[in-house]
Design a protein around this motif. Sequence first.
Motif, PDB file in Angstrom:
ATOM      1  N   ARG A   1       0.833  -1.208   0.000  1.00  0.00           N
ATOM      2  CA  ARG A   1       0.000   0.000   0.000  1.00  0.00           C
ATOM      3  C   ARG A   1       0.868   1.258   0.000  1.00  0.00           C
ATOM      4  NH1 ARG A   1      -3.508  -3.404   3.085  1.00  0.00           N
ATOM      5  NH2 ARG A   1      -2.433  -2.944   5.041  1.00  0.00           N
TER       6      ARG A   1
ATOM      7  N   ARG B   1       2.396   1.608  -3.473  1.00  0.00           N
ATOM      8  CA  ARG B   1       1.366   1.973  -4.442  1.00  0.00           C
ATOM      9  C   ARG B   1       1.022   3.457  -4.349  1.00  0.00           C
ATOM     10  NH1 ARG B   1      -4.078  -1.243  -3.646  1.00  0.00           N
ATOM     11  NH2 ARG B   1      -4.063   0.059  -1.783  1.00  0.00           N
TER      12      ARG B   1
ATOM     13  N   LEU C   1       3.763   5.466  -6.052  1.00  0.00           N
ATOM     14  CA  LEU C   1       4.051   5.104  -7.438  1.00  0.00           C
ATOM     15  C   LEU C   1       3.889   6.262  -8.424  1.00  0.00           C
ATOM     16  CD1 LEU C   1       5.014   2.631  -8.968  1.00  0.00           C
ATOM     17  CD2 LEU C   1       2.621   1.990  -9.361  1.00  0.00           C
TER      18      LEU C   1
ATOM     19  N   ARG D   1       1.564  -1.906 -10.481  1.00  0.00           N
ATOM     20  CA  ARG D   1       0.356  -1.544  -9.737  1.00  0.00           C
ATOM     21  C   ARG D   1      -0.557  -2.764  -9.586  1.00  0.00           C
ATOM     22  NH1 ARG D   1      -0.803   2.327 -12.530  1.00  0.00           N
ATOM     23  NH2 ARG D   1       0.138   3.996 -11.283  1.00  0.00           N
TER      24      ARG D   1
ATOM     25  N   LEU E   1       0.946  -4.885  -6.883  1.00  0.00           N
ATOM     26  CA  LEU E   1       0.769  -4.251  -5.577  1.00  0.00           C
ATOM     27  C   LEU E   1      -0.672  -4.352  -5.099  1.00  0.00           C
ATOM     28  CD1 LEU E   1       2.996  -1.069  -6.012  1.00  0.00           C
ATOM     29  CD2 LEU E   1       3.549  -3.130  -4.727  1.00  0.00           C
ATOM     30  N   ASN E   2      -1.623  -4.243  -6.038  1.00  0.00           N
ATOM     31  CA  ASN E   2      -3.036  -4.375  -5.688  1.00  0.00           C
ATOM     32  C   ASN E   2      -3.322  -5.753  -5.098  1.00  0.00           C
ATOM     33  OD1 ASN E   2      -3.682  -1.788  -6.494  1.00  0.00           O
ATOM     34  ND2 ASN E   2      -4.370  -2.397  -8.540  1.00  0.00           N
TER      35      ASN E   2
END
Length: 247
Positions: free
Chosen positions: A216, A219, A222, A237, A240-241
Amino acid sequence: MTSRARGTDDATTVESVAATGREQTRQRVIEAAIDLLTRGGRDAVTTRAVADAAGLQPPAIYRLFGDKDGLLDAVAEHGFAAFLATKHVDPDPPDPIEDLRAGWDVAVEFGLANPALYTLMYTEPVGTSSAAFKAGMEILMGRIRRLAAGGWLRVDEELAAQIIHATARGAVLTWLSLREERRNPALLTTLRESMVAAVTNQQPAVRDAGPAGAARALRAALPEQTTLSSAEQDLLREWLNRLAADG
């Protein structure tokens, strides 16, 4: 039991007793060498002096250690093992930065309590090949990984290890090089706090410890970076999600 089996068992017993006796003699020689080292420095550790102190003939030193360098390597390894025994390992410390401070203090205190042995350990090339040294470094790397997982680490893990190790060793060797009247305890405290400031953040960069919290945090940052292309950012992304969702 057949006579052959009994003979095999007897031979094994004899070999075991011989190995035990050899190890006891080896340990006696190492302890004699450490005593000489402590009282007279490195130059006092001659094969003849060690043999006399251990109640042996000089050729026994060569049979056990190969040569004087082999003996000094064994003494240094013994020192690393003794140092390793002083280390306290908490797999989940309530405050990882205080745990780092405590580990640094233990390293420095060992050096100050064993000046001649410590100097041998860290000024001879044997250091990094020592099994006990490697085990000690693993403990240090565990502390560093916990700092990183909590978002406290300011620098790369390998660089952090080098800074921590170098400042502790430098603190001890500098202290030992000073005359008694010039030894100021503030030197050790200042070096320790400089180390902490160099390798850790004042506040954790990751609010929640663990992969999800780190994902988190990364992200969120980013969009501010320009190193990755748009396609690379989209792929990262997505990863990371997934990680963030696990938390």
